[in-house]
Scaffold this active site. Structure first.
Site, PDB file in Angstrom:
ATOM      1  N   GLN A 239      -4.950  -5.291   6.744  1.00  0.00           N
ATOM      2  CA  GLN A 239      -5.969  -6.200   6.192  1.00  0.00           C
ATOM      3  C   GLN A 239      -5.928  -7.579   6.842  1.00  0.00           C
ATOM      4  OE1 GLN A 239      -8.328  -5.324   4.204  1.00  0.00           O
ATOM      5  NE2 GLN A 239      -7.558  -3.320   3.628  1.00  0.00           N
TER       6      GLN A 239
ATOM      7  N   CYS B 119      -4.691   2.343  -3.763  1.00  0.00           N
ATOM      8  CA  CYS B 119      -3.447   2.858  -3.159  1.00  0.00           C
ATOM      9  C   CYS B 119      -2.292   1.892  -3.342  1.00  0.00           C
ATOM     10  CB  CYS B 119      -3.634   3.184  -1.676  1.00  0.00           C
ATOM     11  SG  CYS B 119      -4.789   4.504  -1.370  1.00  0.00           S
TER      12      CYS B 119
ATOM     13  N   LYS C 213     -10.874  -0.862   9.979  1.00  0.00           N
ATOM     14  CA  LYS C 213     -10.987  -2.102   9.182  1.00  0.00           C
ATOM     15  C   LYS C 213     -11.347  -3.269  10.087  1.00  0.00           C
ATOM     16  CE  LYS C 213      -7.898  -0.237   5.941  1.00  0.00           C
ATOM     17  NZ  LYS C 213      -8.039  -0.019   4.572  1.00  0.00           N
TER      18      LYS C 213
ATOM     19  N   HIS D 142       0.875  -1.180   0.000  1.00  0.00           N
ATOM     20  CA  HIS D 142       0.000   0.000   0.000  1.00  0.00           C
ATOM     21  C   HIS D 142       0.914   1.234   0.000  1.00  0.00           C
ATOM     22  CE1 HIS D 142      -2.840   2.940   1.725  1.00  0.00           C
ATOM     23  NE2 HIS D 142      -3.805   2.106   1.402  1.00  0.00           N
TER      24      HIS D 142
ATOM     25  N   ASP E 176       2.679  -4.614   8.015  1.00  0.00           N
ATOM     26  CA  ASP E 176       1.465  -3.828   7.813  1.00  0.00           C
ATOM     27  C   ASP E 176       0.306  -4.817   7.888  1.00  0.00           C
ATOM     28  OD1 ASP E 176      -0.774  -2.683   6.757  1.00  0.00           O
ATOM     29  OD2 ASP E 176       0.181  -1.895   4.947  1.00  0.00           O
TER      30      ASP E 176
HETATM   31  N1  PMP Z   1      -2.063  -0.855   4.410  1.00  0.00           N
HETATM   32  C1  PMP Z   1      -3.031  -1.599   3.894  1.00  0.00           C
HETATM   33  C2  PMP Z   1      -2.743  -2.991   3.452  1.00  0.00           C
HETATM   34  C3  PMP Z   1      -4.315  -1.069   3.758  1.00  0.00           C
HETATM   35  O1  PMP Z   1      -5.283  -1.813   3.230  1.00  0.00           O
HETATM   36  C4  PMP Z   1      -4.563   0.249   4.192  1.00  0.00           C
HETATM   37  C5  PMP Z   1      -5.932   0.868   4.025  1.00  0.00           C
HETATM   38  N2  PMP Z   1      -6.498   0.694   2.770  1.00  0.00           N
HETATM   39  C6  PMP Z   1      -3.518   0.976   4.745  1.00  0.00           C
HETATM   40  C7  PMP Z   1      -2.283   0.395   4.845  1.00  0.00           C
HETATM   41  C8  PMP Z   1      -3.715   2.367   5.246  1.00  0.00           C
HETATM   42  O2  PMP Z   1      -4.600   2.357   6.324  1.00  0.00           O
HETATM   43  P1  PMP Z   1      -5.183   3.715   6.922  1.00  0.00           P
HETATM   44  O3  PMP Z   1      -5.689   4.503   5.746  1.00  0.00           O
HETATM   45  O4  PMP Z   1      -6.281   3.263   7.825  1.00  0.00           O
HETATM   46  O5  PMP Z   1      -4.079   4.386   7.626  1.00  0.00           O
END
Ligand code: PMP
Length: 419
Positions: free
Chosen positions: A216, A377, A239, A136, A213
């Site tokens: 998910q 993203c 999430k 991401h 990270d």
């Molecule tokens: N890493 C992953 C794998 C994600 O799916 C996301 C959110 N789509 C993020 C990081 C970023 O999370 P946040 O926007 O809640 O900070």
């Protein structure tokens, strides 16, 4: 219902009462464009059960006060609720102590905190940081910024056609210049689960810390940070059926102790004079300013709610939905599934040969179906697969087989119109 899937689904649905779970989520009753909402955008954010909404409201209605500072009753009650949440989270991921649990705004801030604090202190010119192709943006850009500042190098583990990390390439890439590894536990775009234990043990054999990270992963897989032996781990409350604007950084206490503060301000200090400041002990050293108190309380409540249903049951349910949906879309003409790894969480990304994902998303919206279309993203990952964007359906604990049928019927209509 598709016949080949029906036996499994029917026998399972006797055990997992998805109807009852749906009753707990008020938003699931709404209509969109005159159709019942089919919410399949859970990888972007999950819906919140009444229990979380009530716990959050309760703070504002009954004991709203700032924490850690007041001697009055409300402040003490708020502090207790906030700190109890920290303990719930510590137990949820099996951290050694509550001082290893830092409240942040979310995964993004957690990664930025580590890149900024640990990274600035430890990364030097010529060092290398390893991430993977499927990261991401929030696990790319902070490291890129750090590398630019320090004249260090960002190295990228390639993936195969299924979307899996090529472990042998990682083995070749890691060397004495490597100073940090940060990888996604489960991909938001592909859904695959990475071999993080193998990655961590190889990195540790070179004495290199690893950050996961887990944005998910945390709502699908039971996370035990001691068993994983990761050095840092990040996730977001929203999430996990909890509020937005709150998240967690887990860090091993020895790292956190040695790291400089990320931000300066109230709560993170022990003593301030104009000449010098000494810092508060962990975890407060990394929690400058008034935090999202209601959010932290809501996140604790979300974990309580999840644990009542059972993370394994939720994961099992989502896997059935994924399997069912994967089979159902496989027959659709011109549809390519992006991310076909063996081990996946409930994420189904796909691309139609002749229909732009944006049109897929807009069409489905009129059917009441919420999916995500775009690059999620993960622009470098889209480039790797040669697509500008994908359509992504992602499943949560409250989704049903009938909702997958609505999705698939919508896709069939799209093929009739655009095909
Ligand atoms: N890493 C992953 C794998 C994600 O799916 C996301 C959110 N789509 C993020 C990081 C970023 O999370 P946040 O926007 O809640 O900070």
């Amino acid at each position: 219902m598709h016949n080949k899937n029906s036996t499994l689904v029917e026998s399972y649905s006797k055990l997992y009462d998805v109807r009852k779970i749906r009753e707990d989520f008020p938003i699931l009753k709404i209509m969109v464009h005159g159709k019942p909402l089919v919410y399949l955008d859970n990888a972007a954010t999950t819906q919140k059960p009444q229990y979380v909404i009530d716990k959050t409201n309760n703070y504002y209605e009954k004991y709203n006060a700032n924490i850690h500072r007041g001697v009055h009753a409300l402040s003490q009650e708020a502090t207790e609720a906030f700190e109890s949440s920290r303990i719930i989270i510590k137990n949820f991921i099996n951290a050694l102590g509550k001082n290893e649990i830092i409240f942040t705004r979310g995964t993004t801030e957690s990664i930025n905190l580590v890149a900024s604090s640990y990274g600035r202190k430890n990364i030097k010119e010529g060092d290398e940081i390893i991430i993977s192709t499927m990261e991401h943006h929030s696990n790319i850009v902070p490291w890129q910024m750090l590398c630019a500042e320090k004249n260090a190098k960002l190295r990228i583990i390639p993936i195969n056609e299924e979307g899996e990390i090529i472990f042998e390439e990682f083995e070749k890439m890691i060397n004495e210049k490597t100073k940090f590894v940060s990888v996604v536990y489960a991909s938001n775009s592909l859904g695959n689960v990475n071999p993080v234990k193998k990655i961590i043990s190889l990195a540790h054999s070179y004495n290199i810390p690893v950050m996961l990270d887990a944005a998910q992963a945390v709502n699908h897989l039971k996370i035990d940070v001691q068993q994983l032996d990761c050095d840092f781990l990040a996730f977001s409350g929203h999430k996990l059926y909890g509020p937005t604007g709150i998240g967690i950084l887990y860090g091993k206490v020895n790292h956190l102790e040695a790291m400089p503060p990320y931000q300066g301000g109230g709560d993170m200090i022990s003593k301030v004079t104009f000449e010098e400041t000494t810092y508060n002990e962990l975890p407060h050293k990394f929690e400058a300013g008034t935090p999202d108190i209601a959010g932290a309380i809501g996140l604790g409540a979300a974990i309580e709610y999840i644990e009542k249903i059972g993370l394994e049951n939720i994961a099992y349910h989502e896997n059935i939905l994924l399997e069912y949906a994967t089979k159902a879309v496989s027959d659709l003409q011109g549809l390519r599934i992006i991310g076909t790894a063996k081990e996946k969480i409930g994420v189904l990304s796909f691309h139609f040969e002749n229909v732009h994902p944006h049109d897929v998303g807009t069409f489905l919206d009129f059917e009441g179906v919420a999916i995500r279309t775009g690059h999620h993203c993960t622009q470098p990952l889209m480039r790797r697969f040669g697509v500008p964007a994908t359509s992504r359906a992602s499943f949560g604990m409250y989704n049903t087989i009938e909702e997958v049928d609505v999705l698939v019927n919508g896709l069939k209509k799209i093929l009739e119109v655009f095909g």
